[in-house]
Design a protein around this motif. Structure first.
Motif, mmCIF file in Angstrom:
data_model
loop_
_atom_site.group_PDB
_atom_site.id
_atom_site.type_symbol
_atom_site.label_atom_id
_atom_site.label_comp_id
_atom_site.label_asym_id
_atom_site.label_seq_id
_atom_site.Cartn_x
_atom_site.Cartn_y
_atom_site.Cartn_z
ATOM 1 N N ARG A 126 5.061 1.195 4.016
ATOM 2 C CA ARG A 126 5.632 1.173 5.367
ATOM 3 C C ARG A 126 4.626 0.635 6.375
ATOM 4 N N LEU A 186 4.336 -3.092 6.099
ATOM 5 C CA LEU A 186 5.514 -3.738 6.672
ATOM 6 C C LEU A 186 5.449 -3.749 8.198
ATOM 7 N N VAL A 187 4.970 -2.642 8.773
ATOM 8 C CA VAL A 187 4.853 -2.553 10.233
ATOM 9 C C VAL A 187 3.829 -3.550 10.754
ATOM 10 N N VAL A 247 3.357 -6.480 9.587
ATOM 11 C CA VAL A 247 4.024 -7.793 9.604
ATOM 12 C C VAL A 247 5.138 -7.818 10.643
ATOM 13 N N HIS A 248 5.888 -6.715 10.736
ATOM 14 C CA HIS A 248 7.001 -6.610 11.695
ATOM 15 C C HIS A 248 6.789 -5.373 12.562
ATOM 16 N N PRO A 249 5.990 -5.483 13.623
ATOM 17 C CA PRO A 249 5.606 -4.321 14.436
ATOM 18 C C PRO A 249 6.778 -3.557 15.043
ATOM 19 N N LYS A 250 7.884 -4.212 15.322
ATOM 20 C CA LYS A 250 9.012 -3.560 15.989
ATOM 21 C C LYS A 250 10.009 -2.922 15.012
ATOM 22 N N GLN A 251 9.790 -3.126 13.719
ATOM 23 C CA GLN A 251 10.735 -2.591 12.743
ATOM 24 C C GLN A 251 10.485 -1.096 12.501
ATOM 25 N N LYS A 308 11.040 1.918 9.951
ATOM 26 C CA LYS A 308 11.362 2.164 8.539
ATOM 27 C C LYS A 308 10.962 3.582 8.167
#
Length: 478
Positions: free
Chosen positions: A361, A364-365, A367-371, A373
């Motif tokens: 997780r 992933l954050v 790479v995609h800070p606003k996602q 999960k």
């Protein structure tokens, strides 16, 4: 801090320990051994002190909170071990008190590490007491007491959470007392089933009972110097099966009884058996050249993997002599351990699953800070408190591990011996490698090192925090 409640439960601990000693007393009577008097004397002391603590110091406020829960659990295990070591010491069968305490702590924490070079010199009753300490410690003595002693309030869950292995503990039914009773009923039935199956394999009742006790607690104390190696292939297979069965979260058996197969076969259980299968196959192929058949290699590989990942510590061969790949896999399995809510030790599969899911997780954050999960297990979101506790546990684990390794290094033994001795103690495994391998023992360590390893065994069995909190001044403030 409810001090009266703490002393009250410690009193019950001693009373129940006296009752537990009926098992070695009966053994000593059956075999005509003089050791019966040492068990009776110890039981009398336990009952006397226990009655004093439960009657004179009976608390008016019976409620428990998390702070009392941690203190009660840690002190209970220390008291249980100190008094449990007295028969070994007083009888002279283990003449050093520290050695007797080490052996007893190893028994109750289901570690299986021994200071004895020749276990067959012990009397039958002492052997039975060693194995029975595994059975008592496997499910937890306080879980046992909660099943039979009335402790009011839902706050009793604090005791179960502090004693039960794993990142989370839940009630199977609304009442904590009923939950504890259900767990012990499952525990008893599985133990009885193994005992009966071992009898069919040609073991004597004494051999079968000792082996069943040690397997159920995933402890691994053997009654022969060859551990399980001298028994038939049938009996070795039975022990393999039950080592793995006792490594599964006991909630799974409750769900099986209720007909909830999907809940019983949780992701943790599936991952656990996946790790076992892959490890067995890799090691079997790696050691195959040393065997006349792949079947024998597969059997010894299966036994070693099951023994290590379940943290039982039984052995049929000296895996310290195996190739480096096999030894490395076994050391890694020592860290993994069994499932949460089982009698096994180690970090626990579910805790490692949460740790790696959290790592995924965080990557992933990045790479995609606003996602957003969430971490999920079996379709349910893992709350942030559980994720945080897992992270804190890993930090505490590493701190205790490094400190312990540093202290025992003053004995000037080789690194592999020291490293795997601490791994064995803190994960409640039993054997390690080199000087603490399956064919060796821990008797050569100095007294300070043995005390460190005793602490590690207790800390590992109680998931670190109850033991560490004993040294926190804030715990003792009113």
């Amino acid at each position: 801090m409810n001090y009266r409640m703490i002393t009250y439960i410690l009193g019950w601990i001693l009373i129940f320990e006296a009752i537990f000693m009926a098992v070695p007393v009966l053994t000593a009577i059956c075999f005509g051994e003089s050791a019966v008097w040492w068990f009776l004397a110890t039981a009398a002391v336990c009952v006397s002190i226990g009655m004093l603590l439960t009657k004179i110091k009976k608390p008016q406020n019976m409620k428990l909170y998390s702070r009392e829960g941690f203190v009660i659990v840690s002190l209970s295990w220390i008291v249980l071990s100190v008094f449990g070591s007295l028969p070994f010491f007083l009888s002279g069968e283990i003449p050093s008190f520290i050695d007797a305490l080490f052996e007893t702590v190893s028994g109750f924490t289901t570690t299986g590490a021994s200071i004895l070079s020749d276990v067959e010199k012990l009397s039958k009753s002492m052997l039975m007491w060693r194995s029975f300490t595994h059975w008592v410690g496997g499910m937890g003595v306080l879980v046992f007491i909660m099943a039979f002693v009335h402790l009011s309030g839902a706050q009793n869950m604090h005791i179960m959470k502090a004693e039960s292995p794993g990142p989370s503990v839940s009630k199977l039914v609304p009442r904590v007392k009923t939950t504890a009773l259900l767990l012990y009923m499952i525990y008893f039935v599985l133990t009885l089933a193994e005992f009966i199956l071992l009898l069919f394999g040609g073991m004597t009742p004494f051999e079968a009972l000792n082996t069943a006790f040690a397997t159920a607690g995933t402890g691994g104390f053997g009654i022969y110097n060859s551990s399980i190696g001298g028994f038939s292939v049938y009996n070795q297979v039975i022990v393999i099966v039950f080592m793995l069965l006792f490594s599964v979260n006991f909630n799974s058996y409750f769900f099986l009884i209720k007909g909830k197969l999907r809940e019983a076969l949780s992701s943790e259980v599936r991952v656990f058996f996946g790790i076992v299968t892959v490890s067995v196959l890799i090691i079997a192929f790696n050691i195959m050249e040393s065997f006349s058949s792949f079947g024998r290699a597969l059997l010894d590989s299966s036994f070693a993997v099951s023994s290590v990942i379940s943290t039982s510590g039984f052995s049929t061969v000296d895996f310290n002599l195996w190739p480096e790949l096999s030894r490395t896999i076994l050391v890694l399995l020592m860290f993994v351990g069994a499932c949460a809510g089982s009698t096994g030790g180690g970090m626990k599969v579910s805790r490692l699953m949460i740790l790696f899911k959290n790592l995924g997780r965080e990557l992933l954050v990045m790479v995609h800070p606003k996602q957003v999960k969430n971490i999920k297990l079996d379709g349910h979101s893992v709350d942030s408190e559980t994720v945080r506790s897992v992270s804190v546990y890993i930090v505490a684990y590493l701190a205790v591990f490094v400190a312990s390794l540093g202290i025992i290094s003053f004995d000037n033994h080789d690194l592999i011996t020291n490293f795997t001795a601490v791994v064995s103690a803190i994960n409640n495994i039993g054997p390690g490698l080199e000087m603490v391998g399956p064919a060796a023992n821990f008797g050569f360590f100095s007294i300070p090192s043995k005390i460190v390893l005793i602490f590690d065994m207790l800390a590992g069995r109680l998931e670190l925090f109850p033991m560490l909190l004993l040294f926190t001044p804030a715990m003792w403030k009113k």
